[in-house]
Scaffold this active site. Sequence first.
Site, short mmCIF file in Angstrom:
data_model
loop_
_atom_site.label_atom_id
_atom_site.label_comp_id
_atom_site.label_asym_id
_atom_site.label_seq_id
_atom_site.Cartn_x
_atom_site.Cartn_y
_atom_site.Cartn_z
N GLY A 1 -5.07 7.92 6.00
CA GLY A 1 -4.21 8.91 6.63
C GLY A 1 -2.95 9.17 5.83
N ASP B 1 2.74 -0.98 12.03
CA ASP B 1 1.43 -1.41 11.54
C ASP B 1 1.13 -2.87 11.84
OD1 ASP B 1 0.61 1.03 10.51
OD2 ASP B 1 1.53 0.67 8.56
N LYS C 1 0.82 -1.21 0.00
CA LYS C 1 0.00 0.00 0.00
C LYS C 1 0.86 1.26 0.00
CE LYS C 1 -2.47 1.04 3.70
NZ LYS C 1 -3.56 1.15 4.69
N SER D 1 8.28 8.76 12.20
CA SER D 1 7.04 8.57 11.45
C SER D 1 7.35 8.74 9.96
CB SER D 1 5.97 9.59 11.86
OG SER D 1 4.89 9.59 10.95
N ARG E 1 -8.64 12.07 13.13
CA ARG E 1 -7.24 11.73 13.38
C ARG E 1 -6.35 12.98 13.34
NH1 ARG E 1 -6.44 6.78 9.35
NH2 ARG E 1 -4.30 6.85 10.13
N ARG F 1 -5.14 1.48 18.79
CA ARG F 1 -4.93 0.05 18.59
C ARG F 1 -4.47 -0.66 19.86
NH1 ARG F 1 -2.53 0.31 12.38
NH2 ARG F 1 -4.59 0.30 11.39
N GLN G 1 5.22 8.86 7.61
CA GLN G 1 4.26 9.78 6.99
C GLN G 1 4.71 11.23 7.15
OE1 GLN G 1 0.33 8.99 8.48
NE2 GLN G 1 0.20 6.97 7.52
N ARG H 1 2.74 6.08 -3.25
CA ARG H 1 3.84 6.91 -3.74
C ARG H 1 4.02 6.81 -5.25
NH1 ARG H 1 4.27 5.61 1.43
NH2 ARG H 1 5.45 6.91 2.90
N ARG I 1 -6.94 -3.51 10.46
CA ARG I 1 -5.91 -4.38 11.02
C ARG I 1 -6.39 -5.08 12.29
NH1 ARG I 1 -1.75 -3.76 7.71
NH2 ARG I 1 -1.40 -1.70 6.78
#
Length: 787
Positions: free
Chosen positions: A421, A647, A348, A499, A449, A678, A501, A353, A738
């Site tokens: 996200g 993840d 993913k 991170s 979020r 989570r 992201q 990207r 997940r």
Amino acid sequence: MQKINQTASYQTVATSNPSTLQPLFNQVCVIGLGLIGASLAQAIKDNGLSERLVAVDRHLPSIEEAIAQGLLNAGSAVLSDIVSGSDLIVIAVPVQAVQAVFVDIKTAMDNGQLATDCIITDVCSTKVNIIEAARNVFETLPIGLVPAHPIAGAENSGYHARRANLFANHSVIICELSTTSNVAINKLRQLWEAVGATVMPMAAEHHDSILAHTSHLPHLLAFNLVEQLASHDDNLDMFRYAAGGFRDFSRIAASDPKMWHDIFFANQGAIVSALDEYSVYLQTMRQLIIDKDSTALMGLLGRAQAARRHFGHMLASTPYTDTSAMSASYNISPSNTVVGTISIPGDKSISHRSIMLGSLATGVTHVTGFLEGEDALATLQAFRDMGVTIEGPDNGKLTIHGVGMNGLKPSKTPLYMGNSGTSMRLLAGILAAQAFDSVLTGDTSLNKRPMERVAAPLREMGAVIQSTGQQGTAPLSITGRTNVGKPLQGFEYDMPVASAQVKSCLLLAGLWAEGTTTVVQPEVSRDHTERMLSAFGYPVTVDGNRISVEGGGTLTGGDIAVPADISSAAFFMVAAAISQDSELTLTQVGINPTRTGIIDILKLMNADISLSNETYVGGEPVADITIRSSNLVGIEIPEALVPLAIDEFPVLFIAASCAQGRTVLTGAKELRVKESDRIAVMAEGLQTLGVDCTVTDDGLIIEGKGIEGKGSKGDSNEVNNSQPVFGGGHIVSHHDHRIAMSFAVASLRASQQITIEGVETVNTSFPGFAELATQIGMSIEVNNSVI
């Protein structure tokens, strides 16, 4: 409305109010008992919204029948016969007849039959002409006039087609005039909401323009197309061999010609404007076909196809891949062995990207292995909305016609990220550098979020970006550089938490910044952005945990092969490790060293994992991964591995539950701000299934229930994973994909059936998960519920 010579008035004894609620009105008078008028009358009656209900209609049999059936208290072909005492009048006649109705209403007011503040509304599909008609009759608009339009209809028309629920879950547009009293507006809003409609305020001119494009123009085109085909000499063959598409499109040409004749004239200005705009688009398509411009035509067709589906999802805040299964669950029966060789869907992170950089590159980019899940589709749609021609996806294949670093165009609407996200955070960096303004939004979950983690450092680069609410969430509003007046400025940013992201967002913004943008990360995080930038020919400097880019470079399109997603593979890796007599091979999985935390942690837990056929695909290392039944042991997870497996922790918690001894996770606060918290959600589910676990501020402590005395994989002790670890029960996934897949894996060591609610979001990252799990020996029954 013109009065007829023969007049009749009918009366009945008032019936008792069927509702325990206080009625909104003393007497409602509906003028016109067609589909809309009669349906509203029935809804008012059924919901007890008026003490009395009367109606005016030229078709006296409809009046008689409505009274006989108890719908009306009185009715007539003449307004003055029954209107006295009404505090709400609903005009439900053709648009060209409305001015005559206003004349009758004014006469009733002048005669004292109606109060001057009586609420007057209509259900017509045009609004400017209704207001003009009222002004022609009353000179000063009545304070009770509230033009309205319910966006509802049905195949059949007339009194007998009425349905009390016709307006439920439909929109009603109300034009709140400056001359109208707030009392009238509020009472009419209450009426429509009471019959199940959603009320939306809109200016009359805007209403007519919107309806001209979305309703009036399609009807006009349908009538015109049928007329065109009917005028051909071979018209019989044309209609005989017309396919379903023609029938679907032309169905609306069977509508009432008189009604549409009136609407076309009543909304003349807006319809002509819409028709002129359509003609420009039609001429553009004509020229593309003449020129055989394949790329441009595919772009147009692809954007139209995707937009048709996209706006439905965006307005309803629903997923992309399944419009009917908005509520889904798994019923999973215990099974104990998984065996086989399987292929996992594409990665993913790399899929995201590939679209972003392929769109910004010069030239064409061909992508294979693209993950056709909802998150990646959201990214794809966003770039289509910004003018990029993208062919596909078709079995994981995409062709992206890049527009270059400065070729993106402003979207006509907010860019909808669904539940992704990654899409929102990475796009924030790209859009912060563009010349145009933009807005990023998502579904209900995504809009909760945190987004300040990217917004704040982007502001340090000079971005003008506004998040929402005290928590700094989406929607994000980003001001274009044209309005800011200067480009972004390169800077050095020390990330408080590793991170990928946030790092990727800033590096992408740095492609347009003046000078150097450097991101310093406390721990290694996934490096797909750095690798792909290099693959597209953009220099990236990596010095330990310092990653830098210089602004002002270019990207060059090429071929991108997306490897299988190791995060998706993790579920099956754990499935094989915790079950009995299992051996599973996962082919060509990405083993990027910034993503292999799941393998490293499982190996520390004594998992039997081996890699083979190692090679590189599109600059990314890949390998076949084989995992067998293992005697897992509890461990203290090294914090250095946490960012490399962030993840995968939900399914690692399942592995820890099956291990012998205690497993301790620390340094994982990032898990609390994913699609769900989570840590808390997994702990809740584990406890439901009988596992002893303790939540900490930044992690989880799990008391594994593995069998005492079993040694490591090097010992002679054979693996015995036949003993159940989990009981059965009902798991709430909080719509986190997940979480749902992790508890599905738990069924391999369960004693009873496990039911998991909220699994519809699995398609965000792993379409086909349940089918693949069933293929290797698990027993998953998917239940979809249409909402």
